[in-house]
Design an enzyme around this catalytic site. Structure first.
Site, short mmCIF file in Angstrom:
data_model
loop_
_atom_site.label_atom_id
_atom_site.label_comp_id
_atom_site.label_asym_id
_atom_site.label_seq_id
_atom_site.Cartn_x
_atom_site.Cartn_y
_atom_site.Cartn_z
N TYR A 1 0.83 -1.21 0.00
CA TYR A 1 0.00 0.00 0.00
C TYR A 1 0.86 1.26 0.00
O TYR A 1 0.60 2.19 -0.76
CB TYR A 1 -0.94 0.00 1.21
N SER B 1 -5.82 13.51 6.68
CA SER B 1 -6.55 12.93 5.56
C SER B 1 -7.97 12.55 5.98
O SER B 1 -8.19 12.05 7.10
CB SER B 1 -5.82 11.68 5.06
N GLN C 1 -7.60 17.75 4.95
CA GLN C 1 -7.70 17.34 3.56
C GLN C 1 -9.03 16.64 3.33
O GLN C 1 -9.41 15.74 4.09
CB GLN C 1 -6.54 16.40 3.19
N TYR D 1 -11.43 14.32 0.91
CA TYR D 1 -11.88 13.52 -0.22
C TYR D 1 -13.34 13.87 -0.38
O TYR D 1 -14.16 13.64 0.50
CB TYR D 1 -11.67 12.03 0.05
N THR E 1 -8.49 17.25 -2.41
CA THR E 1 -7.81 16.39 -3.37
C THR E 1 -8.71 16.16 -4.58
O THR E 1 -9.84 15.71 -4.45
CB THR E 1 -7.44 15.06 -2.72
N LYS F 1 -5.61 20.30 -4.49
CA LYS F 1 -4.45 19.39 -4.55
C LYS F 1 -4.58 18.46 -5.75
O LYS F 1 -5.61 17.83 -5.96
CB LYS F 1 -4.37 18.57 -3.26
N HIS G 1 0.03 12.83 -6.67
CA HIS G 1 -0.29 11.83 -5.66
C HIS G 1 0.86 10.82 -5.50
O HIS G 1 0.64 9.64 -5.23
CB HIS G 1 -1.59 11.10 -6.01
N ARG H 1 0.71 7.53 -7.41
CA ARG H 1 -0.16 6.45 -6.96
C ARG H 1 -1.48 6.38 -7.70
O ARG H 1 -2.21 5.39 -7.59
CB ARG H 1 -0.45 6.62 -5.46
N SER I 1 5.32 15.04 -4.15
CA SER I 1 5.58 13.93 -5.08
C SER I 1 7.07 13.81 -5.37
O SER I 1 7.63 14.52 -6.21
CB SER I 1 4.80 14.07 -6.40
N GLY I 2 7.71 12.92 -4.62
CA GLY I 2 9.11 12.58 -4.89
C GLY I 2 10.11 13.08 -3.88
O GLY I 2 11.30 12.75 -3.98
N ARG J 1 12.54 13.19 -0.95
CA ARG J 1 13.14 12.15 -0.13
C ARG J 1 14.27 12.68 0.76
O ARG J 1 14.76 11.94 1.62
CB ARG J 1 13.72 11.03 -1.02
N GLY K 1 5.65 13.20 2.33
CA GLY K 1 4.71 12.09 2.34
C GLY K 1 5.32 10.79 2.81
O GLY K 1 5.44 10.52 4.00
N ARG K 2 5.74 9.96 1.87
CA ARG K 2 6.22 8.62 2.23
C ARG K 2 7.32 8.62 3.29
O ARG K 2 7.32 7.73 4.16
CB ARG K 2 6.70 7.90 0.96
#
Length: 431
Positions: A65, A148, A170, A172, A200, A289, A313, A316, A345-346, A348, A367-368
């Protein structure tokens, strides 16, 4: 840069959130001092290893996920590759007497650094403390937390965990037939101290995610509260479910989870004209977003929202797309003086943050990486990731001779396209 962004002439509320640059250096210093006693830190500082280490600890479903992306991962891979195409050119003999100023204001709110927590749902599948742990860590580091709609804790519970921290909400966005549910969510968020609304646009249905499908795993459809707690605690949705089914949702959580999932991932996109409803229901800043084109960015100006997130996103949702960093400068050139521009997005590492800011972003969403910190060590793991990213950003700027994140210092003049460094070398035969 829109009028909604200013850079603080002095660091605000230092007693609550000390100079993030000084904190970053102090964090590094403490690690080396501990090393004199042969102590090693509990978490790695190598940001490129956070993903690998976190994935090793997660179940196959949770791993797929968070790591999984749409299709063949083309969009996701482009997001990362885009950062390597830009290089920061350090300037020497820039006399400094302090670390770079990272503080700024967004929509009138003072931020310790141009960094915020991106909205990520279902966080309890990565750690039992989930969103509450992340909200506490963000507050401790003075970094805004974006909750979220797909959280595994309620709007109010996360607000309590976040305490005096800055928090944004955020959405949805349910279909127009469920405007009453949308209005209820917004009222709850406002009452709980969330000050900015992020909407979003790219997830009215979940994307083609092979890794999740291989596991037959959709976290929103399980008979538990993960990913659906915003709905399960919403009085309007609860009453609607009871009226429709003649029972409380606790009596049939599987049906309730499915119904809430259909409510927030309604299958079809809204139109630009529907934003008027949100503007009527929300009296604070609204940020859209998922913007990936100049045309859509201009439309955001036209309809009167206050900001956008240049985001795909994290790759994703739709494969075969452009990199988010690639479109960022074009969007900035078109609307940067009229909208506050967030980017994700991206990201790191700290150098990635610096590059996104130099290309025109006003604030960067993480994010991640913080999800990996959550998996590795709960609240302390998240706090480590945030400290490390901001500390690295600060030292990156410091060593490059860039005195602040103000646009007069951190802009495209500090970047070069790496491939052009090789193409423009004189005296090399063309073959």
């Amino acid at each position: 840069m829109s009028d909604n962004i200013t850079y603080a002439p002095s660091r605000p509320k230092m007693s609550e959130h000390p100079d993030p640059g000084a904190k970053g250096v102090a964090y590094e210093k403490q690690v080396f001092e501990n090393g004199l006693r042969y102590e090693r830190p509990p978490f790695t500082f190598q940001s490129g290893k956070w993903e690998e280490l976190a994935l090793d600890r997660l179940s196959s479903e949770s791993k797929a996920y968070v790591y999984g992306s749409a299709g063949m991962r083309e969009t996701s891979d482009k997001n990362r590759e885009a950062f390597r195409r830009w290089s920061i050119v350090p300037r020497r003999m820039v006399k400094t007497e302090s670390f770079p100023k990272l503080d700024m204001r967004v929509f009138g709110e003072e931020l310790a650094s141009p960094v915020a927590i991106a909205p990520v749902g279902v966080q309890r599948i990565f750690n039992p403390d989930g969103e509450e742990a992340v909200a506490r860590a963000a507050a401790r580091e003075g970094i805004p937390y974006i909750l979220s709609t797909a959280a595994s804790a309620s709007i109010e519970t996360v607000a309590k965990a976040n305490g005096d921290g800055r928090r944004w909400f955020q959405l949805y966005w349910p279909a127009n037939e469920n405007d009453h549910i949308t209005a209820s969510l917004l009222r709850r968020a406002k009452a709980a101290g969330y000050t900015t609304l992020f909407v979003t646009l790219d997830t009215y249905i979940l994307g083609w995610r092979p890794s999740d499908m291989d596991n037959g795993y959709n976290p929103f459809l399980r008979a538990d509260n993960i990913g659906v707690e915003a709905g399960f605690t919403d009085p309007v949705f609860r009453q609607q479910f009871k009226d429709k089914h003649g029972k409380e949702l606790e009596e049939d959580k599987a049906a309730a989870a499915a119904e809430w999932t259909r409510t927030v991932f309604c299958g079809f996109s809204h139109g630009w004209e529907d934003v008027k409803f949100l503007q009527q229901e929300w009296d604070g800043p609204i940020v859209l977003k998922g913007i990936q084109s100049v045309e859509d960015a201009k439309k955001c100006v036209e309809i009167g929202v206050q900001g956008i997130v240049v985001s795909n996103h994290g790759g994703r949702q739709q494969d075969g797309g452009t990199s988010s960093l690639g479109v960022l400068p074009h969007i900035v050139d078109a609307v940067g003086d009229m909208l506050t521009i967030f980017f994700d997005s991206g990201i790191r590492c700290g150098a990635d943050i610096a590059k996104a800011l130099a290309l025109g972003a006003d604030c960067v969403l993480i994010g991640r990486p913080y999800v990996y910190g959550l998996a590795l060590g709960g609240e302390e793991g998240v706090q480590h990731v945030l400290k490390a990213l901001v500390g690295e950003l600060d030292l990156t700027l410091h060593l490059a001779g860039i005195p602040s994140v103000d646009k007069k210092h951190l802009n495209r003049s500090v970047l070069v396209r790496e491939d052009e460094q090789f193409r423009t070398v004189r005296g090399v035969a063309e073959r």
